[in-house]
Write a protein that holds these residues in place. Sequence first.
Motif, mmCIF file in Angstrom:
data_model
loop_
_atom_site.group_PDB
_atom_site.id
_atom_site.type_symbol
_atom_site.label_atom_id
_atom_site.label_comp_id
_atom_site.label_asym_id
_atom_site.label_seq_id
_atom_site.Cartn_x
_atom_site.Cartn_y
_atom_site.Cartn_z
ATOM 1 N N LYS A 211 -8.720 -44.013 -26.031
ATOM 2 C CA LYS A 211 -9.960 -43.497 -26.604
ATOM 3 C C LYS A 211 -9.664 -42.713 -27.867
ATOM 4 O O LYS A 211 -9.065 -41.637 -27.815
ATOM 5 C CB LYS A 211 -10.659 -42.600 -25.569
ATOM 6 C CG LYS A 211 -11.965 -41.990 -26.036
ATOM 7 C CD LYS A 211 -12.549 -41.115 -24.925
ATOM 8 C CE LYS A 211 -13.845 -40.446 -25.372
ATOM 9 N NZ LYS A 211 -14.421 -39.602 -24.300
ATOM 10 N N ALA A 212 -10.082 -43.271 -29.014
ATOM 11 C CA ALA A 212 -9.884 -42.601 -30.299
ATOM 12 C C ALA A 212 -10.631 -43.366 -31.379
ATOM 13 O O ALA A 212 -10.928 -44.554 -31.210
ATOM 14 C CB ALA A 212 -8.398 -42.519 -30.646
ATOM 15 N N PRO A 213 -10.937 -42.712 -32.486
ATOM 16 C CA PRO A 213 -11.505 -43.455 -33.619
ATOM 17 C C PRO A 213 -10.467 -44.416 -34.180
ATOM 18 O O PRO A 213 -9.254 -44.157 -34.109
ATOM 19 C CB PRO A 213 -11.844 -42.358 -34.638
ATOM 20 C CG PRO A 213 -11.836 -41.080 -33.866
ATOM 21 C CD PRO A 213 -10.865 -41.262 -32.755
ATOM 22 N N LEU A 214 -10.936 -45.514 -34.732
ATOM 23 C CA LEU A 214 -10.016 -46.417 -35.411
ATOM 24 C C LEU A 214 -9.450 -45.724 -36.650
ATOM 25 O O LEU A 214 -10.203 -45.095 -37.404
ATOM 26 C CB LEU A 214 -10.726 -47.704 -35.828
ATOM 27 C CG LEU A 214 -10.899 -48.788 -34.766
ATOM 28 C CD1 LEU A 214 -11.699 -49.950 -35.355
ATOM 29 C CD2 LEU A 214 -9.563 -49.283 -34.250
ATOM 30 N N PRO A 215 -8.151 -45.828 -36.882
ATOM 31 C CA PRO A 215 -7.588 -45.215 -38.092
ATOM 32 C C PRO A 215 -8.082 -45.941 -39.339
ATOM 33 O O PRO A 215 -8.154 -47.162 -39.374
ATOM 34 C CB PRO A 215 -6.086 -45.402 -37.890
ATOM 35 C CG PRO A 215 -5.955 -46.595 -36.998
ATOM 36 C CD PRO A 215 -7.141 -46.525 -36.079
ATOM 37 N N LYS A 216 -8.427 -45.160 -40.363
ATOM 38 C CA LYS A 216 -8.952 -45.743 -41.594
ATOM 39 C C LYS A 216 -8.013 -45.528 -42.777
ATOM 40 O O LYS A 216 -7.833 -46.416 -43.598
ATOM 41 C CB LYS A 216 -10.332 -45.158 -41.894
ATOM 42 C CG LYS A 216 -11.387 -45.491 -40.855
ATOM 43 C CD LYS A 216 -12.733 -44.862 -41.196
ATOM 44 C CE LYS A 216 -13.777 -45.206 -40.145
ATOM 45 N NZ LYS A 216 -15.097 -44.565 -40.453
ATOM 46 N N THR A 217 -7.440 -44.353 -42.849
ATOM 47 C CA THR A 217 -6.576 -44.048 -43.977
ATOM 48 C C THR A 217 -5.126 -44.378 -43.661
ATOM 49 O O THR A 217 -4.748 -44.541 -42.493
ATOM 50 C CB THR A 217 -6.683 -42.562 -44.353
ATOM 51 O OG1 THR A 217 -6.130 -41.775 -43.281
ATOM 52 C CG2 THR A 217 -8.145 -42.161 -44.560
ATOM 53 N N ASP A 218 -4.305 -44.458 -44.695
ATOM 54 C CA ASP A 218 -2.880 -44.709 -44.486
ATOM 55 C C ASP A 218 -2.249 -43.584 -43.676
ATOM 56 O O ASP A 218 -1.356 -43.819 -42.855
ATOM 57 C CB ASP A 218 -2.172 -44.830 -45.844
ATOM 58 C CG ASP A 218 -2.559 -46.105 -46.587
ATOM 59 O OD1 ASP A 218 -3.044 -47.046 -45.917
ATOM 60 O OD2 ASP A 218 -2.380 -46.149 -47.817
ATOM 61 N N GLU A 220 -3.755 -41.738 -41.355
ATOM 62 C CA GLU A 220 -4.152 -41.897 -39.951
ATOM 63 C C GLU A 220 -3.364 -43.022 -39.282
ATOM 64 O O GLU A 220 -2.963 -42.911 -38.121
ATOM 65 C CB GLU A 220 -5.653 -42.174 -39.863
ATOM 66 C CG GLU A 220 -6.527 -40.980 -40.209
ATOM 67 C CD GLU A 220 -7.995 -41.328 -40.308
ATOM 68 O OE1 GLU A 220 -8.826 -40.407 -40.229
ATOM 69 O OE2 GLU A 220 -8.318 -42.527 -40.462
ATOM 70 N N LYS A 221 -3.128 -44.089 -40.016
ATOM 71 C CA LYS A 221 -2.342 -45.204 -39.469
ATOM 72 C C LYS A 221 -0.898 -44.779 -39.245
ATOM 73 O O LYS A 221 -0.288 -45.137 -38.231
ATOM 74 C CB LYS A 221 -2.411 -46.402 -40.410
ATOM 75 C CG LYS A 221 -3.796 -47.031 -40.492
ATOM 76 C CD LYS A 221 -3.849 -48.133 -41.537
ATOM 77 C CE LYS A 221 -5.265 -48.704 -41.656
ATOM 78 N NZ LYS A 221 -5.362 -49.744 -42.714
ATOM 79 N N ALA A 222 -0.363 -44.018 -40.174
ATOM 80 C CA ALA A 222 1.016 -43.552 -40.028
ATOM 81 C C ALA A 222 1.156 -42.601 -38.848
ATOM 82 O O ALA A 222 2.177 -42.610 -38.141
ATOM 83 C CB ALA A 222 1.468 -42.874 -41.320
ATOM 84 N N ALA A 223 0.130 -41.772 -38.620
ATOM 85 C CA ALA A 223 0.171 -40.822 -37.512
ATOM 86 C C ALA A 223 0.205 -41.529 -36.163
ATOM 87 O O ALA A 223 0.777 -41.017 -35.191
ATOM 88 C CB ALA A 223 -1.030 -39.882 -37.575
ATOM 89 N N LEU A 224 -0.401 -42.716 -36.098
ATOM 90 C CA LEU A 224 -0.383 -43.486 -34.841
ATOM 91 C C LEU A 224 0.977 -44.099 -34.561
ATOM 92 O O LEU A 224 1.330 -44.341 -33.406
ATOM 93 C CB LEU A 224 -1.430 -44.601 -34.902
ATOM 94 C CG LEU A 224 -2.835 -44.287 -34.429
ATOM 95 C CD1 LEU A 224 -3.754 -45.468 -34.685
ATOM 96 C CD2 LEU A 224 -2.864 -43.903 -32.961
ATOM 97 N N GLY A 225 1.729 -44.355 -35.592
ATOM 98 C CA GLY A 225 3.026 -45.006 -35.405
ATOM 99 C C GLY A 225 2.853 -46.406 -34.864
ATOM 100 O O GLY A 225 2.093 -47.203 -35.402
ATOM 101 N N ASP A 226 3.534 -46.693 -33.752
ATOM 102 C CA ASP A 226 3.439 -48.036 -33.159
ATOM 103 C C ASP A 226 2.368 -48.109 -32.071
ATOM 104 O O ASP A 226 2.301 -49.086 -31.315
ATOM 105 C CB ASP A 226 4.780 -48.480 -32.594
ATOM 106 C CG ASP A 226 5.249 -47.594 -31.431
ATOM 107 O OD1 ASP A 226 4.653 -46.516 -31.217
ATOM 108 O OD2 ASP A 226 6.219 -47.984 -30.756
ATOM 109 N N LYS A 227 1.524 -47.085 -32.002
ATOM 110 C CA LYS A 227 0.485 -47.079 -30.973
ATOM 111 C C LYS A 227 -0.735 -47.888 -31.422
ATOM 112 O O LYS A 227 -0.949 -48.100 -32.613
ATOM 113 C CB LYS A 227 0.084 -45.648 -30.619
ATOM 114 C CG LYS A 227 1.181 -44.871 -29.908
ATOM 115 C CD LYS A 227 0.709 -43.494 -29.481
ATOM 116 C CE LYS A 227 1.799 -42.759 -28.724
ATOM 117 N NZ LYS A 227 1.354 -41.397 -28.292
#
Length: 433
Positions: A211-218, A220-227
Amino acid sequence: MIFRPSFVPLLLSFLALIPAALAEPAEYPLAPAEEVHARGGLPNFFAKAEHPDGEIKVGYLGGSITAQAGWRVKSLAHFRTLFPAAKFSEINAAIGGTGSDLGVFRVKQDVLDQHPDLLFVEFAVNDGGAAPEQIIRCMEGIVRQTWKADPKCDICFVYTVTEALVGPMLEGKYPRAASAMEKVAEHYGIPSIHLGIEVAKLAKEGKLVWKAPLPKTDEEKAALGDKFVFSADSVHPYPETGHELYLQAIVRSLTPIRAASTKAGPHDLGAPLMADNYERAQLLPISAASLSAGFQKLDPAKDAMAKSFTRLPDLHRASNPGETIQFKFKGTRAALYDLVGPDCGQVIVTLDNQPPKIVPRFDSYCTSYRLATLVVGTDLPDALHTVKVEIHPEQPDKANILATRGNKIDKPERFDGTAIYPGAILLLGEIEK
Protein backbone atom coordinates in the motif's frame (compact mmCIF):
# COMPACT_ATOMS: atom_id res chain seq x y z
CA MET A 1 -28.76 15.03 -10.47
CA ILE A 2 -26.86 11.91 -11.63
CA PHE A 3 -26.60 9.06 -9.15
CA ARG A 4 -23.34 7.14 -9.49
CA PRO A 5 -23.04 3.61 -8.06
CA SER A 6 -20.36 3.23 -5.41
CA PHE A 7 -19.25 -0.26 -4.48
CA VAL A 8 -16.05 0.38 -2.51
CA PRO A 9 -17.89 0.69 0.85
CA LEU A 10 -19.54 -2.69 0.39
CA LEU A 11 -16.19 -4.20 -0.55
CA LEU A 12 -14.61 -2.78 2.59
CA SER A 13 -17.37 -4.25 4.71
CA PHE A 14 -16.63 -7.66 3.19
CA LEU A 15 -12.89 -7.23 3.73
CA ALA A 16 -13.47 -6.37 7.37
CA LEU A 17 -14.49 -10.00 7.84
CA ILE A 18 -11.35 -11.43 6.30
CA PRO A 19 -8.82 -11.10 9.14
CA ALA A 20 -11.28 -12.68 11.56
CA ALA A 21 -11.89 -15.53 9.14
CA LEU A 22 -8.17 -16.18 8.78
CA ALA A 23 -7.75 -16.13 12.53
CA GLU A 24 -10.12 -19.04 12.96
CA PRO A 25 -8.70 -22.53 13.57
CA ALA A 26 -7.64 -23.92 10.19
CA GLU A 27 -9.79 -27.04 10.20
CA TYR A 28 -10.46 -26.61 6.51
CA PRO A 29 -7.68 -28.21 4.45
CA LEU A 30 -5.81 -25.58 2.45
CA ALA A 31 -4.78 -26.50 -1.09
CA PRO A 32 -1.14 -26.24 -2.19
CA ALA A 33 -0.45 -22.90 -3.85
CA GLU A 34 0.02 -23.51 -7.57
CA GLU A 35 -0.22 -20.76 -10.16
CA VAL A 36 -2.21 -22.86 -12.62
CA HIS A 37 -4.22 -26.07 -12.68
CA ALA A 38 -4.90 -26.79 -16.35
CA ARG A 39 -7.28 -29.71 -15.78
CA GLY A 40 -9.55 -30.08 -18.81
CA GLY A 41 -8.42 -26.79 -20.29
CA LEU A 42 -10.56 -24.45 -22.39
CA PRO A 43 -11.04 -26.64 -25.47
CA ASN A 44 -14.06 -24.96 -27.01
CA PHE A 45 -12.63 -21.48 -26.54
CA PHE A 46 -9.31 -22.32 -28.18
CA ALA A 47 -11.00 -24.23 -31.00
CA LYS A 48 -13.16 -21.23 -31.81
CA ALA A 49 -10.32 -18.72 -31.40
CA GLU A 50 -8.03 -20.71 -33.70
CA HIS A 51 -10.74 -21.08 -36.36
CA PRO A 52 -12.97 -18.05 -35.84
CA ASP A 53 -16.36 -18.10 -37.48
CA GLY A 54 -17.99 -15.29 -35.53
CA GLU A 55 -17.74 -13.17 -32.42
CA ILE A 56 -16.07 -14.69 -29.37
CA LYS A 57 -17.59 -13.43 -26.13
CA VAL A 58 -15.57 -13.53 -22.92
CA GLY A 59 -17.52 -13.11 -19.68
CA TYR A 60 -16.00 -11.72 -16.49
CA LEU A 61 -18.01 -12.43 -13.34
CA GLY A 62 -16.43 -11.01 -10.20
CA GLY A 63 -15.93 -8.18 -7.75
CA SER A 64 -14.23 -4.79 -7.81
CA ILE A 65 -10.79 -6.17 -8.70
CA THR A 66 -12.33 -7.48 -11.91
CA ALA A 67 -14.31 -4.26 -12.36
CA GLN A 68 -11.07 -2.26 -12.48
CA ALA A 69 -9.42 -1.48 -15.82
CA GLY A 70 -6.91 -4.17 -14.95
CA TRP A 71 -6.57 -7.88 -15.59
CA ARG A 72 -9.98 -8.03 -17.31
CA VAL A 73 -9.10 -5.35 -19.86
CA LYS A 74 -5.52 -6.59 -20.22
CA SER A 75 -6.49 -10.24 -20.74
CA LEU A 76 -9.01 -9.36 -23.44
CA ALA A 77 -6.35 -7.28 -25.21
CA HIS A 78 -3.98 -10.26 -24.95
CA PHE A 79 -6.54 -12.55 -26.58
CA ARG A 80 -6.86 -10.09 -29.45
CA THR A 81 -3.10 -10.12 -29.91
CA LEU A 82 -2.87 -13.89 -29.59
CA PHE A 83 -5.67 -14.52 -32.10
CA PRO A 84 -5.68 -11.52 -34.47
CA ALA A 85 -8.17 -13.12 -36.88
CA ALA A 86 -10.80 -13.52 -34.17
CA LYS A 87 -13.29 -10.87 -33.11
CA PHE A 88 -13.47 -10.64 -29.32
CA SER A 89 -15.97 -8.85 -27.11
CA GLU A 90 -16.42 -8.80 -23.36
CA ILE A 91 -19.31 -9.27 -20.99
CA ASN A 92 -18.36 -7.18 -17.98
CA ALA A 93 -20.35 -8.64 -15.08
CA ALA A 94 -18.15 -7.36 -12.25
CA ILE A 95 -19.75 -5.66 -9.25
CA GLY A 96 -17.57 -4.35 -6.45
CA GLY A 97 -18.03 -5.70 -2.96
CA THR A 98 -20.02 -8.76 -4.02
CA GLY A 99 -19.20 -12.44 -3.78
CA SER A 100 -20.34 -15.74 -5.21
CA ASP A 101 -23.44 -15.63 -3.01
CA LEU A 102 -24.80 -12.86 -5.25
CA GLY A 103 -22.98 -14.00 -8.37
CA VAL A 104 -24.85 -17.30 -8.42
CA PHE A 105 -28.18 -15.45 -8.54
CA ARG A 106 -27.18 -12.92 -11.19
CA VAL A 107 -25.04 -15.06 -13.51
CA LYS A 108 -27.96 -15.79 -15.83
CA GLN A 109 -29.10 -12.20 -16.25
CA ASP A 110 -25.66 -10.59 -16.24
CA VAL A 111 -23.71 -13.19 -18.26
CA LEU A 112 -25.47 -16.27 -19.62
CA ASP A 113 -28.27 -14.43 -21.39
CA GLN A 114 -25.53 -12.86 -23.56
CA HIS A 115 -24.17 -16.29 -24.59
CA PRO A 116 -20.49 -16.26 -23.57
CA ASP A 117 -17.93 -18.63 -25.06
CA LEU A 118 -15.63 -18.34 -22.03
CA LEU A 119 -16.49 -17.35 -18.47
CA PHE A 120 -13.92 -16.18 -15.92
CA VAL A 121 -15.15 -16.30 -12.30
CA GLU A 122 -13.31 -14.20 -9.68
CA PHE A 123 -14.66 -14.19 -6.11
CA ALA A 124 -11.84 -15.50 -3.89
CA VAL A 125 -11.23 -12.14 -2.20
CA ASN A 126 -14.84 -11.19 -1.53
CA ASP A 127 -15.62 -14.74 -0.37
CA GLY A 128 -12.78 -14.50 2.15
CA GLY A 129 -15.11 -14.42 5.15
CA ALA A 130 -17.63 -17.00 3.89
CA ALA A 131 -17.94 -20.58 5.09
CA PRO A 132 -16.25 -23.05 2.71
CA GLU A 133 -19.44 -25.09 2.31
CA GLN A 134 -21.35 -21.96 1.28
CA ILE A 135 -18.65 -21.04 -1.22
CA ILE A 136 -18.84 -24.51 -2.74
CA ARG A 137 -22.64 -24.34 -3.02
CA CYS A 138 -22.48 -20.99 -4.81
CA MET A 139 -19.54 -21.72 -7.11
CA GLU A 140 -21.03 -25.08 -8.05
CA GLY A 141 -24.32 -23.34 -8.74
CA ILE A 142 -22.55 -20.98 -11.14
CA VAL A 143 -20.95 -23.92 -12.95
CA ARG A 144 -24.10 -25.98 -13.24
CA GLN A 145 -26.23 -23.04 -14.37
CA THR A 146 -23.63 -22.17 -17.01
CA TRP A 147 -23.36 -25.66 -18.47
CA LYS A 148 -27.12 -26.15 -18.40
CA ALA A 149 -27.50 -22.93 -20.40
CA ASP A 150 -24.63 -23.77 -22.79
CA PRO A 151 -22.64 -26.99 -22.34
CA LYS A 152 -19.95 -25.64 -24.69
CA CYS A 153 -19.17 -22.54 -22.65
CA ASP A 154 -15.74 -22.99 -21.07
CA ILE A 155 -15.13 -21.79 -17.50
CA CYS A 156 -11.95 -20.68 -15.73
CA PHE A 157 -11.71 -19.84 -12.02
CA VAL A 158 -9.43 -16.90 -11.24
CA TYR A 159 -8.12 -16.11 -7.76
CA THR A 160 -6.75 -12.75 -6.64
CA VAL A 161 -5.11 -11.78 -3.36
CA THR A 162 -4.93 -8.99 -0.79
CA GLU A 163 -2.51 -8.24 2.02
CA ALA A 164 -5.09 -9.52 4.52
CA LEU A 165 -5.40 -12.84 2.68
CA VAL A 166 -1.81 -13.51 1.68
CA GLY A 167 -0.72 -15.25 4.92
CA PRO A 168 -1.30 -18.86 3.83
CA MET A 169 0.33 -18.16 0.46
CA LEU A 170 3.56 -17.15 2.18
CA GLU A 171 3.56 -20.71 3.54
CA GLY A 172 2.80 -22.31 0.18
CA LYS A 173 -0.97 -22.71 0.62
CA TYR A 174 -4.07 -21.19 -0.94
CA PRO A 175 -6.26 -19.11 1.37
CA ARG A 176 -9.44 -20.77 2.55
CA ALA A 177 -11.84 -19.38 -0.07
CA ALA A 178 -9.64 -20.38 -3.01
CA SER A 179 -9.12 -23.80 -1.41
CA ALA A 180 -12.88 -24.31 -1.30
CA MET A 181 -13.24 -23.19 -4.90
CA GLU A 182 -10.59 -25.69 -5.93
CA LYS A 183 -12.90 -28.48 -4.76
CA VAL A 184 -15.43 -27.37 -7.37
CA ALA A 185 -12.78 -26.85 -10.05
CA GLU A 186 -11.36 -30.34 -9.49
CA HIS A 187 -14.78 -31.97 -9.48
CA TYR A 188 -15.73 -30.46 -12.84
CA GLY A 189 -12.29 -30.39 -14.48
CA ILE A 190 -12.27 -26.59 -14.63
CA PRO A 191 -8.92 -24.83 -15.03
CA SER A 192 -7.93 -22.33 -12.35
CA ILE A 193 -5.32 -19.59 -12.24
CA HIS A 194 -4.08 -17.93 -9.09
CA LEU A 195 -3.02 -14.47 -10.18
CA GLY A 196 -1.32 -13.78 -6.85
CA ILE A 197 1.46 -16.40 -6.74
CA GLU A 198 4.10 -13.98 -8.01
CA VAL A 199 2.65 -11.27 -5.76
CA ALA A 200 3.09 -13.50 -2.71
CA LYS A 201 6.62 -14.40 -3.81
CA LEU A 202 7.61 -10.75 -4.08
CA ALA A 203 5.99 -10.01 -0.71
CA LYS A 204 7.88 -12.86 0.95
CA GLU A 205 11.14 -11.60 -0.54
CA GLY A 206 10.45 -8.11 0.78
CA LYS A 207 10.25 -6.70 -2.73
CA LEU A 208 6.59 -5.71 -2.70
CA VAL A 209 4.97 -2.70 -1.04
CA TRP A 210 1.31 -3.53 -0.53
CA LYS A 211 0.00 0.00 0.00
CA ALA A 212 1.62 3.21 -1.24
CA PRO A 213 1.30 5.88 -3.91
CA LEU A 214 2.92 5.06 -7.21
CA PRO A 215 6.34 6.73 -7.42
CA LYS A 216 6.37 9.61 -9.89
CA THR A 217 9.69 11.34 -9.54
CA ASP A 218 13.16 9.90 -10.00
CA GLU A 219 13.77 10.48 -6.30
CA GLU A 220 10.66 8.51 -5.32
CA LYS A 221 11.65 5.67 -7.65
CA ALA A 222 15.17 5.63 -6.25
CA ALA A 223 13.82 5.53 -2.69
CA LEU A 224 11.90 2.34 -3.52
CA GLY A 225 15.01 0.60 -4.76
CA ASP A 226 14.09 -2.86 -6.04
CA LYS A 227 10.69 -2.80 -4.34
CA PHE A 228 7.40 -2.94 -6.23
CA VAL A 229 4.27 -0.94 -5.28
CA PHE A 230 1.22 -3.19 -5.59
CA SER A 231 -1.77 -0.98 -4.80
CA ALA A 232 -3.12 2.14 -3.12
CA ASP A 233 -5.12 0.21 -0.54
CA SER A 234 -3.53 -3.29 -0.28
CA VAL A 235 -6.55 -4.67 -2.18
CA HIS A 236 -7.04 -3.09 -5.62
CA PRO A 237 -3.87 -3.39 -7.70
CA TYR A 238 -2.60 -0.49 -9.74
CA PRO A 239 -3.22 -1.19 -13.44
CA GLU A 240 0.40 -0.25 -14.14
CA THR A 241 1.90 -2.62 -11.58
CA GLY A 242 -0.23 -5.14 -9.67
CA HIS A 243 -2.60 -5.81 -12.53
CA GLU A 244 0.37 -6.22 -14.85
CA LEU A 245 1.56 -9.04 -12.55
CA TYR A 246 -1.93 -10.51 -12.79
CA LEU A 247 -1.82 -10.37 -16.59
CA GLN A 248 1.54 -12.12 -16.75
CA ALA A 249 0.16 -14.92 -14.59
CA ILE A 250 -2.62 -15.38 -17.15
CA VAL A 251 -0.17 -15.28 -20.06
CA ARG A 252 2.03 -17.95 -18.44
CA SER A 253 -0.96 -20.10 -17.53
CA LEU A 254 -2.51 -20.11 -20.99
CA THR A 255 0.32 -22.32 -22.31
CA PRO A 256 -0.44 -25.37 -20.10
CA ILE A 257 -4.18 -24.70 -20.30
CA ARG A 258 -4.00 -24.65 -24.09
CA ALA A 259 -1.98 -27.87 -24.10
CA ALA A 260 -4.67 -29.55 -21.96
CA SER A 261 -7.48 -28.38 -24.27
CA THR A 262 -7.79 -31.56 -26.31
CA LYS A 263 -11.46 -32.50 -26.03
CA ALA A 264 -13.74 -29.91 -27.53
CA GLY A 265 -17.45 -30.49 -27.15
CA PRO A 266 -20.20 -30.26 -24.55
CA HIS A 267 -19.19 -30.35 -20.90
CA ASP A 268 -20.76 -33.13 -18.86
CA LEU A 269 -22.40 -31.93 -15.67
CA GLY A 270 -22.44 -35.31 -13.98
CA ALA A 271 -23.37 -35.75 -10.34
CA PRO A 272 -23.17 -32.66 -8.12
CA LEU A 273 -20.43 -32.21 -5.56
CA MET A 274 -22.98 -30.96 -3.02
CA ALA A 275 -26.60 -31.98 -3.37
CA ASP A 276 -27.77 -28.66 -1.92
CA ASN A 277 -25.74 -26.50 -4.30
CA TYR A 278 -27.29 -23.32 -5.68
CA GLU A 279 -28.03 -24.63 -9.16
CA ARG A 280 -31.64 -23.47 -8.97
CA ALA A 281 -30.80 -19.93 -7.89
CA GLN A 282 -33.03 -17.40 -9.62
CA LEU A 283 -33.19 -13.64 -10.03
CA LEU A 284 -36.80 -12.60 -10.54
CA PRO A 285 -38.09 -9.08 -11.21
CA ILE A 286 -39.58 -7.46 -8.13
CA SER A 287 -42.86 -7.15 -10.01
CA ALA A 288 -43.22 -10.92 -9.54
CA ALA A 289 -44.19 -9.99 -5.98
CA SER A 290 -47.35 -8.19 -4.93
CA LEU A 291 -46.46 -4.51 -4.52
CA SER A 292 -48.73 -2.07 -2.72
CA ALA A 293 -50.07 0.94 -4.59
CA GLY A 294 -47.32 3.33 -3.51
CA PHE A 295 -44.57 1.59 -5.51
CA GLN A 296 -43.46 3.28 -8.70
CA LYS A 297 -41.31 1.69 -11.40
CA LEU A 298 -38.37 3.91 -12.34
CA ASP A 299 -37.88 4.49 -16.07
CA PRO A 300 -34.21 4.57 -17.23
CA ALA A 301 -35.20 7.00 -19.99
CA LYS A 302 -36.46 9.51 -17.43
CA ASP A 303 -34.93 8.61 -14.06
CA ALA A 304 -31.21 9.05 -13.33
CA MET A 305 -31.29 6.40 -10.63
CA ALA A 306 -32.64 3.72 -12.95
CA LYS A 307 -30.22 4.78 -15.68
CA SER A 308 -27.25 4.34 -13.33
CA PHE A 309 -28.31 0.92 -12.05
CA THR A 310 -29.04 -1.01 -15.23
CA ARG A 311 -28.50 -4.33 -13.47
CA LEU A 312 -31.90 -3.75 -11.89
CA PRO A 313 -34.13 -3.26 -14.94
CA ASP A 314 -37.25 -3.62 -12.77
CA LEU A 315 -36.15 -1.04 -10.19
CA HIS A 316 -39.04 0.36 -8.12
CA ARG A 317 -39.29 2.99 -5.41
CA ALA A 318 -41.65 3.49 -2.49
CA SER A 319 -41.26 5.89 0.41
CA ASN A 320 -44.42 5.96 2.48
CA PRO A 321 -44.54 4.02 5.76
CA GLY A 322 -46.76 0.95 5.47
CA GLU A 323 -46.05 0.22 1.78
CA THR A 324 -45.50 -3.51 1.37
CA ILE A 325 -43.86 -6.19 -0.79
CA GLN A 326 -45.47 -9.63 -0.42
CA PHE A 327 -44.86 -12.98 -2.08
CA LYS A 328 -44.96 -16.71 -1.51
CA PHE A 329 -42.32 -19.19 -2.58
CA LYS A 330 -41.45 -22.84 -2.27
CA GLY A 331 -37.77 -23.20 -1.54
CA THR A 332 -34.95 -22.71 0.93
CA ARG A 333 -33.70 -19.12 0.57
CA ALA A 334 -35.08 -15.70 -0.33
CA ALA A 335 -33.62 -12.22 -0.48
CA LEU A 336 -34.33 -8.86 -2.08
CA TYR A 337 -31.85 -7.28 -4.51
CA ASP A 338 -32.12 -3.54 -3.93
CA LEU A 339 -30.36 -0.23 -3.51
CA VAL A 340 -29.39 1.46 -0.28
CA GLY A 341 -28.61 5.16 -0.04
CA PRO A 342 -29.17 8.53 1.61
CA ASP A 343 -32.99 8.66 1.62
CA CYS A 344 -33.48 5.02 2.59
CA GLY A 345 -34.84 3.96 5.95
CA GLN A 346 -35.66 0.57 7.43
CA VAL A 347 -38.16 -2.20 6.83
CA ILE A 348 -40.14 -4.72 8.84
CA VAL A 349 -39.57 -8.24 7.51
CA THR A 350 -42.00 -11.04 8.36
CA LEU A 351 -41.25 -14.59 7.25
CA ASP A 352 -44.00 -17.15 7.76
CA ASN A 353 -45.18 -16.98 11.38
CA GLN A 354 -41.85 -15.86 12.79
CA PRO A 355 -41.65 -12.65 14.83
CA PRO A 356 -41.17 -9.59 12.60
CA LYS A 357 -37.66 -8.16 12.45
CA ILE A 358 -36.50 -4.66 11.62
CA VAL A 359 -33.83 -4.53 8.90
CA PRO A 360 -32.03 -1.26 8.04
CA ARG A 361 -31.66 -0.12 4.45
CA PHE A 362 -29.21 2.56 5.50
CA ASP A 363 -25.66 2.19 6.82
CA SER A 364 -22.52 4.19 7.50
CA TYR A 365 -21.54 4.20 3.81
CA CYS A 366 -24.83 5.61 2.56
CA THR A 367 -23.56 8.95 1.32
CA SER A 368 -24.39 7.60 -2.15
CA TYR A 369 -26.42 4.74 -3.62
CA ARG A 370 -25.21 1.20 -4.17
CA LEU A 371 -26.50 -2.28 -4.87
CA ALA A 372 -27.28 -4.41 -1.82
CA THR A 373 -29.11 -7.53 -0.75
CA LEU A 374 -31.66 -7.97 2.02
CA VAL A 375 -31.68 -11.60 3.15
CA VAL A 376 -35.18 -12.65 4.18
CA GLY A 377 -34.42 -16.25 5.08
CA THR A 378 -31.80 -18.89 4.37
CA ASP A 379 -31.38 -22.62 5.02
CA LEU A 380 -35.15 -22.88 5.29
CA PRO A 381 -37.19 -26.08 5.04
CA ASP A 382 -37.94 -26.77 1.38
CA ALA A 383 -41.60 -25.89 1.79
CA LEU A 384 -44.05 -23.06 1.11
CA HIS A 385 -43.10 -19.76 2.74
CA THR A 386 -44.78 -16.36 2.93
CA VAL A 387 -42.84 -13.09 2.93
CA LYS A 388 -43.91 -9.57 3.83
CA VAL A 389 -41.59 -6.55 3.73
CA GLU A 390 -43.07 -3.29 5.01
CA ILE A 391 -41.60 0.20 5.23
CA HIS A 392 -41.06 1.14 8.87
CA PRO A 393 -42.49 4.53 9.86
CA GLU A 394 -39.34 5.70 11.67
CA GLN A 395 -36.03 6.71 10.16
CA PRO A 396 -32.87 5.33 11.74
CA ASP A 397 -30.50 7.81 13.38
CA LYS A 398 -28.65 8.57 10.17
CA ALA A 399 -26.26 11.14 11.60
CA ASN A 400 -24.99 8.74 14.25
CA ILE A 401 -24.76 5.86 11.77
CA LEU A 402 -22.70 7.93 9.35
CA ALA A 403 -20.47 9.20 12.15
CA THR A 404 -19.17 5.68 12.84
CA ARG A 405 -17.24 5.99 9.55
CA GLY A 406 -16.47 9.67 9.84
CA ASN A 407 -19.17 10.53 7.30
CA LYS A 408 -21.62 13.39 7.71
CA ILE A 409 -24.99 14.54 6.43
CA ASP A 410 -24.14 17.22 3.89
CA LYS A 411 -27.67 18.26 2.89
CA PRO A 412 -30.45 17.27 5.32
CA GLU A 413 -33.04 17.12 2.55
CA ARG A 414 -30.96 14.51 0.70
CA PHE A 415 -31.03 12.17 3.70
CA ASP A 416 -34.61 12.74 4.74
CA GLY A 417 -36.82 9.74 3.98
CA THR A 418 -37.81 6.14 4.56
CA ALA A 419 -37.53 5.01 0.93
CA ILE A 420 -36.77 1.54 -0.38
CA TYR A 421 -35.56 0.68 -3.89
CA PRO A 422 -36.26 -3.00 -4.63
CA GLY A 423 -35.40 -4.38 -8.05
CA ALA A 424 -35.47 -8.16 -7.84
CA ILE A 425 -36.10 -11.24 -5.73
CA LEU A 426 -33.21 -13.66 -5.22
CA LEU A 427 -34.71 -17.09 -4.79
CA LEU A 428 -33.63 -20.65 -4.21
CA GLY A 429 -36.85 -22.26 -5.25
CA GLU A 430 -39.95 -21.22 -7.14
CA ILE A 431 -42.30 -18.30 -6.74
CA GLU A 432 -45.91 -19.21 -5.98
CA LYS A 433 -48.60 -17.27 -7.81
